[in-house]
Design a protein around this motif. Structure first.
Motif, PDB file in Angstrom:
ATOM      1  N   LYS A  59       0.832  -1.208   0.000  1.00 29.75           N
ATOM      2  CA  LYS A  59       0.000   0.000   0.000  1.00 29.75           C
ATOM      3  C   LYS A  59       0.868   1.261   0.000  1.00 29.75           C
ATOM      4  N   ARG A  71      -5.656   4.556  -2.332  1.00 30.83           N
ATOM      5  CA  ARG A  71      -7.076   4.566  -2.722  1.00 30.83           C
ATOM      6  C   ARG A  71      -7.236   5.173  -4.112  1.00 30.83           C
ATOM      7  N   LEU A  74      -5.976   2.697  -6.698  1.00 28.66           N
ATOM      8  CA  LEU A  74      -7.027   1.719  -6.978  1.00 28.66           C
ATOM      9  C   LEU A  74      -8.020   2.292  -7.982  1.00 28.66           C
ATOM     10  N   GLU A  98      -5.265  -1.086  -2.728  1.00 29.08           N
ATOM     11  CA  GLU A  98      -6.384  -0.905  -1.807  1.00 29.08           C
ATOM     12  C   GLU A  98      -6.119   0.350  -0.993  1.00 29.08           C
ATOM     13  N   ASN A 123     -10.695  -0.591   4.257  1.00 31.02           N
ATOM     14  CA  ASN A 123      -9.920   0.469   3.608  1.00 31.02           C
ATOM     15  C   ASN A 123     -10.131   1.846   4.221  1.00 31.02           C
TER      16      ASN A 123
END
Length: 154
Positions: A59, A71, A74, A98, A123
Motif C-alpha cells: 500500500k 485509494r 485503486l 487498496e 480500507n
C-alpha cells in the motif's frame, strides 16, 4: 531533500495505532517507507493476521510509485487497467491496490518525505488511521494540499 527520521516514522505509526484504538479497529500493521521506497519502520499490533507486512508495504509503495494515495491508485486501476497492468510488471517493489496507503508530506513545502501503509481493518478506517498518524506528527497528506493543487494552472 528532507529525510524522514526513524523517530518520526515510529511516532507516525504509534499515533496511527492510537487512532485505531480510539476507533475500535481490528489489530493493524503499519509500514513507513522513506521517499525512495525503502522500509523505515514496520510495526504489527498483537493479534494482527498473516501477510500484514507485505500488504502494508504494498500500500505504501503504491502511493509512492504513483504519487497519490493507494485509494486513488485503486481508482486509476479501474479507469486504466492496461496502464496499471503494465505498471505492475515494471514496478521495483510490491504494489497493493487498496486504500490505506498515504503519502507523508512536509507541512511547509509539500515535499514527499515518505509513505505509510496500514492494513488490518477496512480500507476507509485503514486510511483514517494513516491520516491521523501523519497529522499527529505535524506532517500533511495529499488532501491537505488539494486547495493548492486546484490553484495551479495546468
Amino acid at each position: 531533500m528532507r529525510a524522514l527520521s526513524l523517530a518520526e516514522a515510529v511516532r507516525i505509526i504509534e499515533s496511527a495505532f492510537a487512532e485505531a484504538e480510539r476507533l475500535g479497529l481490528r489489530p493493524l500493521a503499519a509500514m513507513v517507507l522513506d521517499a525512495g521506497g525503502r522500509p523505515k519502520c514496520f510495526m504489527k499490533q498483537d493479534g494482527a493476521s498473516l501477510m500484514r507486512y507485505e500488504i502494508a508495504y504494498g500500500k505504501a509503495f503504491a502511493a509512492l510509485a504513483m504519487g497519490r494515495s493507494s485509494r486513488m491508485v485503486l481508482q486509476k486501476s479501474r479507469e486504466k487497467p492496461m496502464f496499471m497492468q503494465n505498471l505492475l510488471e515494471l514496478a521495483d517493489g510490491p504494489m497493493f491496490l487498496e486504500g490505506g496507503g498515504q503519502l507523508i508530506r512536509d507541512a511547509a513545502s509539500g515535499e514527499v518525505v515518505g509513505a505509510i501503509g496500514i492494513t488490518g481493518d477496512v480500507n476507509e478506517t485503514d486510511d483514517a488511521a494513516a491520516i491521523a498518524g501523519i497529522h499527529a506528527c505535524g506532517f500533511k497528506t495529499d488532501e491537505d494540499f488539494e486547495d493548492r493543487k486546484a490553484n495551479v494552472k495546468r
